[in-house]
Scaffold this motif. Sequence first.
Motif, mmCIF file in Angstrom:
data_model
loop_
_atom_site.group_PDB
_atom_site.id
_atom_site.type_symbol
_atom_site.label_atom_id
_atom_site.label_comp_id
_atom_site.label_asym_id
_atom_site.label_seq_id
_atom_site.Cartn_x
_atom_site.Cartn_y
_atom_site.Cartn_z
ATOM 1 N N PHE A 94 0.824 -1.307 -0.082
ATOM 2 C CA PHE A 94 0.006 0.022 -0.017
ATOM 3 C C PHE A 94 0.878 1.342 -0.170
ATOM 4 O O PHE A 94 1.764 1.383 0.705
ATOM 5 C CB PHE A 94 -0.823 -0.103 1.099
ATOM 6 C CG PHE A 94 -1.921 -1.072 1.244
ATOM 7 C CD1 PHE A 94 -3.363 -0.737 0.735
ATOM 8 C CD2 PHE A 94 -1.807 -2.222 1.607
ATOM 9 C CE1 PHE A 94 -4.472 -1.348 0.677
ATOM 10 C CE2 PHE A 94 -2.782 -3.082 1.703
ATOM 11 C CZ PHE A 94 -4.168 -3.075 1.252
ATOM 12 N N ASP A 95 0.674 2.097 -0.741
ATOM 13 C CA ASP A 95 0.975 3.575 -0.755
ATOM 14 C C ASP A 95 0.621 4.141 0.470
ATOM 15 O O ASP A 95 -0.256 3.586 0.976
ATOM 16 C CB ASP A 95 0.546 4.170 -1.955
ATOM 17 C CG ASP A 95 1.067 5.781 -1.794
ATOM 18 O OD1 ASP A 95 2.282 6.191 -1.540
ATOM 19 O OD2 ASP A 95 0.404 6.820 -2.199
ATOM 20 N N ASP A 153 2.818 4.819 -8.612
ATOM 21 C CA ASP A 153 2.023 3.312 -8.020
ATOM 22 C C ASP A 153 1.872 2.164 -8.996
ATOM 23 O O ASP A 153 1.870 1.003 -8.624
ATOM 24 C CB ASP A 153 1.098 3.499 -6.877
ATOM 25 C CG ASP A 153 1.395 4.577 -5.806
ATOM 26 O OD1 ASP A 153 2.392 4.459 -5.284
ATOM 27 O OD2 ASP A 153 0.550 5.576 -5.553
ATOM 28 N N VAL A 207 3.837 -1.564 3.388
ATOM 29 C CA VAL A 207 3.757 -0.518 3.033
ATOM 30 C C VAL A 207 4.749 0.147 2.201
ATOM 31 O O VAL A 207 6.138 -0.469 2.346
ATOM 32 C CB VAL A 207 3.846 0.695 4.386
ATOM 33 C CG1 VAL A 207 3.802 2.123 3.729
ATOM 34 C CG2 VAL A 207 2.357 0.579 5.062
ATOM 35 N N VAL A 212 -10.091 2.225 5.592
ATOM 36 C CA VAL A 212 -8.654 1.669 5.800
ATOM 37 C C VAL A 212 -8.831 0.458 6.950
ATOM 38 O O VAL A 212 -8.002 -0.758 6.464
ATOM 39 C CB VAL A 212 -7.762 2.874 6.176
ATOM 40 C CG1 VAL A 212 -6.476 2.491 6.660
ATOM 41 C CG2 VAL A 212 -7.476 3.995 5.192
ATOM 42 N N ILE A 222 -1.013 -1.066 -4.261
ATOM 43 C CA ILE A 222 -2.179 -0.367 -4.290
ATOM 44 C C ILE A 222 -1.894 1.060 -3.886
ATOM 45 O O ILE A 222 -1.313 1.360 -3.010
ATOM 46 C CB ILE A 222 -3.132 -0.857 -3.434
ATOM 47 C CG1 ILE A 222 -3.630 -2.241 -3.802
ATOM 48 C CG2 ILE A 222 -4.664 0.098 -3.002
ATOM 49 C CD1 ILE A 222 -4.626 -3.198 -2.740
ATOM 50 N N GLY A 223 -2.261 2.140 -4.884
ATOM 51 C CA GLY A 223 -1.933 3.543 -4.538
ATOM 52 C C GLY A 223 -2.736 4.541 -5.473
ATOM 53 O O GLY A 223 -3.577 3.970 -6.321
ATOM 54 N N LEU A 262 1.118 -7.928 3.873
ATOM 55 C CA LEU A 262 0.765 -6.613 3.683
ATOM 56 C C LEU A 262 2.138 -5.887 3.918
ATOM 57 O O LEU A 262 2.782 -6.237 4.902
ATOM 58 C CB LEU A 262 -0.270 -6.091 4.568
ATOM 59 C CG LEU A 262 -1.703 -6.890 4.382
ATOM 60 C CD1 LEU A 262 -2.756 -6.101 5.068
ATOM 61 C CD2 LEU A 262 -2.018 -7.221 2.978
ATOM 62 N N LEU A 316 -11.305 2.927 -1.490
ATOM 63 C CA LEU A 316 -10.438 1.563 -1.047
ATOM 64 C C LEU A 316 -11.209 0.422 -0.786
ATOM 65 O O LEU A 316 -10.660 -0.702 -1.025
ATOM 66 C CB LEU A 316 -9.491 2.147 0.244
ATOM 67 C CG LEU A 316 -8.465 1.302 0.682
ATOM 68 C CD1 LEU A 316 -7.343 1.364 -0.357
ATOM 69 C CD2 LEU A 316 -7.818 1.640 2.004
ATOM 70 N N THR A 322 -3.454 7.425 0.169
ATOM 71 C CA THR A 322 -4.048 5.916 -0.091
ATOM 72 C C THR A 322 -4.771 5.667 1.175
ATOM 73 O O THR A 322 -5.928 5.123 1.300
ATOM 74 C CB THR A 322 -2.888 5.070 -0.636
ATOM 75 O OG1 THR A 322 -2.497 5.475 -1.930
ATOM 76 C CG2 THR A 322 -3.733 3.581 -0.636
ATOM 77 N N LEU A 323 -3.860 5.686 2.143
ATOM 78 C CA LEU A 323 -4.195 5.251 3.566
ATOM 79 C C LEU A 323 -4.668 6.570 4.423
ATOM 80 O O LEU A 323 -5.713 6.339 5.247
ATOM 81 C CB LEU A 323 -3.206 4.622 4.392
ATOM 82 C CG LEU A 323 -2.565 3.259 3.756
ATOM 83 C CD1 LEU A 323 -1.564 2.762 4.487
ATOM 84 C CD2 LEU A 323 -3.552 2.123 3.680
#
Length: 231
Positions: free
Chosen positions: A11-12, A183, A123, A108, A176-177, A121, A224, A16-17
């Motif tokens: 994940f970006d 990304d 980052v 998220v 994912i971003g 997962l 998301l 994104t988060l």
Amino acid sequence: MNYKNVKTIAFDADDTLWVNETYFRETEEKFCKMLSFYDTENKIDQELFKVIIRNLPLYGYGSKSFVLSMVESALEISNYSLSPKLIGKILDFGKEMLDHPIQLLEGVHEVLNDLKTKYRLVVATKGDLLEQERKLEKSGLLYHFHHIEIMSEKKEKDYKKLIRHLDLAPSEFLMIGNSLKSDVLPCLGIGANAIHVPFHTTWVYEEVSLDHEQSKQFSSVKKLTDILTYL
């Protein structure tokens, strides 16, 4: 798109988060208004962008590099007559950005809780090391992730290095971003997977145009939580 081979999802972080670009644009607006007695706000904004891009190879990304570029730009715009008080104000802008609470984007926790039972997962974000570490700590999300990779750039060679470190084949990696430039396209270029989750504000430097073939090589969702329909 078929993601059946995916073992690790990256994940970006910024936009994104959690919210990020919004605060840069708000600070930029305050900066342009503060200097508007030197020139139009639009012209000041253009000059600031030129300085930021010029400094990227030296300073990289993040709030601190943004502040340095604002100071430099302000000095140039004012013909080096800017008062120490206004320089101090620019520094305060930067501190406000760094101290800003983390605002997680919708869904998220739901997404990470669901996916961490099925995938490893990580980052994969770019920016200043200390700033990104602080954001991750403040976010309360660290416990979801197996690995944190804070990158100075997100190009094909950087993703290749990350994938080798994670001991994966490119087809086993999904990014994912919110940025097509950082990304999505670099991952497609090395045979990895990507899902685009647009954010409502995109820095102009991150904007790219896609041809028809490129647009067919990845999934794009509105928010998301929509990625769960693919995974």
